[in-house]
Scaffold this motif. Structure first.
Motif, PDB file in Angstrom:
ATOM      1  N   UNK A  14       0.852  -1.192   0.000  1.00 32.89           N
ATOM      2  CA  UNK A  14       0.000   0.000   0.000  1.00 32.89           C
ATOM      3  C   UNK A  14       0.885   1.237   0.000  1.00 32.89           C
ATOM      4  N   UNK A  15       0.400   2.291  -0.661  1.00 39.01           N
ATOM      5  CA  UNK A  15       1.143   3.544  -0.752  1.00 39.01           C
ATOM      6  C   UNK A  15       0.226   4.695  -0.357  1.00 39.01           C
ATOM      7  N   UNK A  16       0.773   5.639   0.398  1.00 42.96           N
ATOM      8  CA  UNK A  16       0.013   6.777   0.901  1.00 42.96           C
ATOM      9  C   UNK A  16       0.679   8.073   0.445  1.00 42.96           C
ATOM     10  N   UNK A  17      -0.116   8.987  -0.123  1.00 44.71           N
ATOM     11  CA  UNK A  17       0.402  10.284  -0.567  1.00 44.71           C
ATOM     12  C   UNK A  17      -0.508  11.392  -0.067  1.00 44.71           C
ATOM     13  N   UNK A  18       0.060  12.558   0.149  1.00 41.99           N
ATOM     14  CA  UNK A  18      -0.724  13.737   0.526  1.00 41.99           C
ATOM     15  C   UNK A  18      -0.593  14.792  -0.570  1.00 41.99           C
ATOM     16  N   UNK A  19      -1.470  15.786  -0.524  1.00 45.24           N
ATOM     17  CA  UNK A  19      -1.414  16.888  -1.501  1.00 45.24           C
ATOM     18  C   UNK A  19      -1.421  18.195  -0.735  1.00 45.24           C
ATOM     19  N   UNK A  20      -0.318  18.932  -0.861  1.00 47.94           N
ATOM     20  CA  UNK A  20      -0.231  20.218  -0.186  1.00 47.94           C
ATOM     21  C   UNK A  20       0.679  21.144  -0.973  1.00 47.94           C
ATOM     22  N   UNK A  21       0.388  22.424  -0.890  1.00 45.04           N
ATOM     23  CA  UNK A  21       1.164  23.449  -1.600  1.00 45.04           C
ATOM     24  C   UNK A  21       1.243  23.169  -3.103  1.00 45.04           C
ATOM     25  N   UNK A  22       0.150  22.616  -3.644  1.00 50.59           N
ATOM     26  CA  UNK A  22       0.058  22.413  -5.084  1.00 50.59           C
ATOM     27  C   UNK A  22       0.807  21.223  -5.625  1.00 50.59           C
ATOM     28  N   UNK A  23       1.273  20.311  -4.755  1.00 52.55           N
ATOM     29  CA  UNK A  23       2.031  19.160  -5.244  1.00 52.55           C
ATOM     30  C   UNK A  23       1.777  17.945  -4.358  1.00 52.55           C
ATOM     31  N   UNK A  24       1.762  16.743  -4.964  1.00 48.10           N
ATOM     32  CA  UNK A  24       1.611  15.516  -4.167  1.00 48.10           C
ATOM     33  C   UNK A  24       2.938  15.120  -3.537  1.00 48.10           C
ATOM     34  N   UNK A  25       2.851  14.458  -2.383  1.00 47.88           N
ATOM     35  CA  UNK A  25       4.042  14.055  -1.648  1.00 47.88           C
ATOM     36  C   UNK A  25       3.792  12.695  -1.008  1.00 47.88           C
ATOM     37  N   UNK A  26       4.694  11.730  -1.251  1.00 48.92           N
ATOM     38  CA  UNK A  26       4.581  10.420  -0.626  1.00 48.92           C
ATOM     39  C   UNK A  26       4.920  10.534   0.852  1.00 48.92           C
ATOM     40  N   UNK A  27       4.122   9.880   1.696  1.00 45.96           N
ATOM     41  CA  UNK A  27       4.361   9.899   3.139  1.00 45.96           C
ATOM     42  C   UNK A  27       4.961   8.555   3.548  1.00 45.96           C
ATOM     43  N   UNK A  28       6.120   8.603   4.166  1.00 39.82           N
ATOM     44  CA  UNK A  28       6.781   7.381   4.628  1.00 39.82           C
ATOM     45  C   UNK A  28       6.102   6.870   5.895  1.00 39.82           C
ATOM     46  N   UNK A  29       6.178   5.549   6.097  1.00 42.74           N
ATOM     47  CA  UNK A  29       5.589   4.969   7.302  1.00 42.74           C
ATOM     48  C   UNK A  29       6.540   5.117   8.488  1.00 42.74           C
ATOM     49  N   UNK A  30       6.182   4.524   9.629  1.00 43.71           N
ATOM     50  CA  UNK A  30       6.986   4.697  10.836  1.00 43.71           C
ATOM     51  C   UNK A  30       8.347   4.031  10.749  1.00 43.71           C
ATOM     52  N   UNK A  31       8.541   3.159   9.747  1.00 44.29           N
ATOM     53  CA  UNK A  31       9.849   2.544   9.540  1.00 44.29           C
ATOM     54  C   UNK A  31      10.683   3.328   8.535  1.00 44.29           C
ATOM     55  N   UNK A  32      10.114   4.405   7.993  1.00 46.30           N
ATOM     56  CA  UNK A  32      10.818   5.215   7.004  1.00 46.30           C
ATOM     57  C   UNK A  32      10.665   4.720   5.585  1.00 46.30           C
ATOM     58  N   UNK A  33       9.827   3.698   5.374  1.00 44.27           N
ATOM     59  CA  UNK A  33       9.623   3.143   4.034  1.00 44.27           C
ATOM     60  C   UNK A  33       8.492   3.886   3.323  1.00 44.27           C
ATOM     61  N   UNK A  34       8.629   4.038   2.016  1.00 45.36           N
ATOM     62  CA  UNK A  34       7.641   4.777   1.229  1.00 45.36           C
ATOM     63  C   UNK A  34       6.449   3.916   0.827  1.00 45.36           C
ATOM     64  N   UNK A  35       6.566   2.615   0.951  1.00 47.68           N
ATOM     65  CA  UNK A  35       5.433   1.713   0.750  1.00 47.68           C
ATOM     66  C   UNK A  35       5.320   0.805   1.968  1.00 47.68           C
TER      67      UNK A  35
END
Length: 473
Positions: A14-35
């Motif tokens: 699973x992958x989680x991204x946010x959208x702020x300041x006009x651009x999407x950004x991947x959010x890393x999990x608590x282990x620092x992994x992007x997925x």
């Protein structure tokens, strides 16, 4: 203040991204992994989600993998058999699917929806910790193109139970195009979207014309996925171990479970580096195993599978019959350079879009859509029934003595059409009406005072799921 998020929950991760300041950004999990691995395990009496469920001693846990396959209300016997073979919990399928998680300390029962909710709850926690201020977590989800409305509704319910406010569900190919802003392309383009995940493959041709996206062709294959390549690599490592120690890991289920975990990690390392080190403690009969695997060796191991992975793409291209201008690769398995080269070689003249990590493309597209939705103000025009994703009929706009086609059949929600409106200097109010065809009665109308606007002014129309928003500026 609400925050916009996009999630792609796959069979494997699973992958989680946010959208702020006009651009999407991947959010890393608590282990620092992007997925985050889409794996849930019961370890003793404690639930583990993601990396903790994947790591550690598999024999001490009751694990469910590839749960998304059984979230599809139209799953078949092959899907059930696949999930059973890859998991260590028992699965009952009488009136409904029930998972039996059994450990040395307890036995618990669950179902696909509860497992999906646990994964979404993990992502909700990650998203909450990433917020700088308190507010609602608005979410756009992606679902496979072949899923029914019932299956999609189950996905939405699970996300909402986890705490998200779901704004919309879009198809995975649509999310892929949104990630690269292709709907804003001025010229007409045909896009091949090739998604290769952990256990399935989707190939679509999407036609983009004037900001409108239309799915022209699609093939879904549940027998192709990155797990086949992981198995080939694990078999290769097992053969090397057998050759040296005269012991066969393939005769031990525990040994092969450990091998598959390490082979999967090795495969991901080789997607970015030219070599990877594999160390497995006590692989079999107390014997440790240490080995370096080069990318060239890995590519040689999987070479016999490449043509099979390209077959659905070739079929879609031939069936479509038109030129392919761009190729989008997505899905975690498409990080493998050998596969990227193979898909590019199918259509040498097409531009391959790979600026976003393949396993993040769909969540990035969802986050961008969520950001767009939050930017659109509320409005109150009469309802217009549309498909969940694509408009089922044409929409025409009438004003003064003009009639224009505003949106055509097949348009996705939140597409926009901007019209330049010519009006005399003495015109103070203009009424705009919407029609299903030029001769039909209006189903909605809106009147604007344009006296203070410079001439010509613009009318921006935004198609939403059940309404059309008109704005003048």
């Amino acid at each position: 203040m609400a925050a916009a998020y996009g999630i792609h929950l796959g069979n494997h991760s699973a992958s989680l991204a946010s959208y702020s300041n006009g651009a999407p950004l991947i959010i890393a999990n608590d282990a620092g992994d992007r997925v985050t691995p889409a794996i849930v395990a019961l370890n003793g009496t404690e639930w583990e989600i993601g990396l903790p469920a994947k790591s550690g001693q598999p024999s001490s846990k009751s694990i469910i993998k590839h749960n998304k396959r059984l979230m599809n209300s139209d799953f078949n016997a092959d899907d059930l058999a696949y999930v059973e073979a890859s998991s260590s919990c028992r699965i009952q399928n009488e009136d409904k699917v029930v998972y039996e998680f059994e450990t040395s300390e307890t036995t618990l029962y669950s179902n696909p929806d509860n497992i999906a909710t646990k994964i979404y709850a993990k992502l909700f926690t990650i998203a909450s910790h990433a917020m700088n201020n308190e507010g609602d977590l608005k979410l756009v989800l992606a679902a496979p193109l072949h899923w029914s409305t019932t299956s999609t509704e189950r996905l939405v319910k699970c996300a909402e139970l986890a705490g998200f406010d779901v704004l919309q569900v879009i198809s995975e190919p649509a999310a892929a195009l949104l990630a690269y802003n292709i709907e804003e392309t001025a010229e007409d383009v045909n896009v091949l979207v090739y998604r290769l995940g952990g256990s399935s493959c989707d190939v679509s041709v999407v036609k983009v014309s004037g900001g409108f996206m239309t799915i022209e062709k699609n093939i879904y294959r549940s027998d192709l996925g990155g797990q086949c390549l992981t198995k080939d690599l694990a078999d290769y490592i097992a053969s090397e171990f057998r050759q040296k120690w005269k012991l066969d890991p393939q005769e031990s289920r525990r040994a092969m479970a450990k091998l598959l975990i390490h082979a999967d990690n090795c495969k991901h390392v080789l997607s970015t580096l030219n070599s990877a080190h594999v160390f497995i403690e006590s692989l079999l009969d107390g014997v440790d195993w240490s080995q370096n695997v080069s990318r060239a060796r890995f590519e040689n191991v999987i070479s016999s599978k490449i043509n099979a992975y390209m077959e659905p793409a070739q079929q879609v291209i031939e069936s479509f019959g038109g030129p392919i201008h761009k190729i989008i690769i997505c899905g975690g398995s498409m990080k493998i350079p050998k596969l990227q080269s193979a898909i590019a070689n199918l259509v040498p003249e097409a531009e391959v879009l790979s600026g976003i990590s393949p396993d993040e493309v769909i969540s990035v597209g969802c986050a961008r859509e969520a950001g767009l939705l939050l930017d659109i103000p509320e409005f109150s025009l009469s309802d217009l029934n549309t498909e969940v994703e694509f408009l089922g009929k044409d929409i025409y706009l009438k004003y003064l003595d003009q009639t224009v086609q505003l949106f055509k059949e097949g348009t996705p929600p939140y597409a926009q059409n901007v019209q330049s409106i010519e009006a005399g200097g003495d015109v103070t109010n203009i009424s705009f009406s919407l029609h299903e065809d030029p001769e039909s009665e209006e189903f909605a109308t809106e009147t604007f005072n344009v006296e203070s606007l410079s001439k010509p002014f613009t009318l921006k129309a935004t198609l939403q799921q059940s309404n059309v928003l008109l704005q003048v500026e």
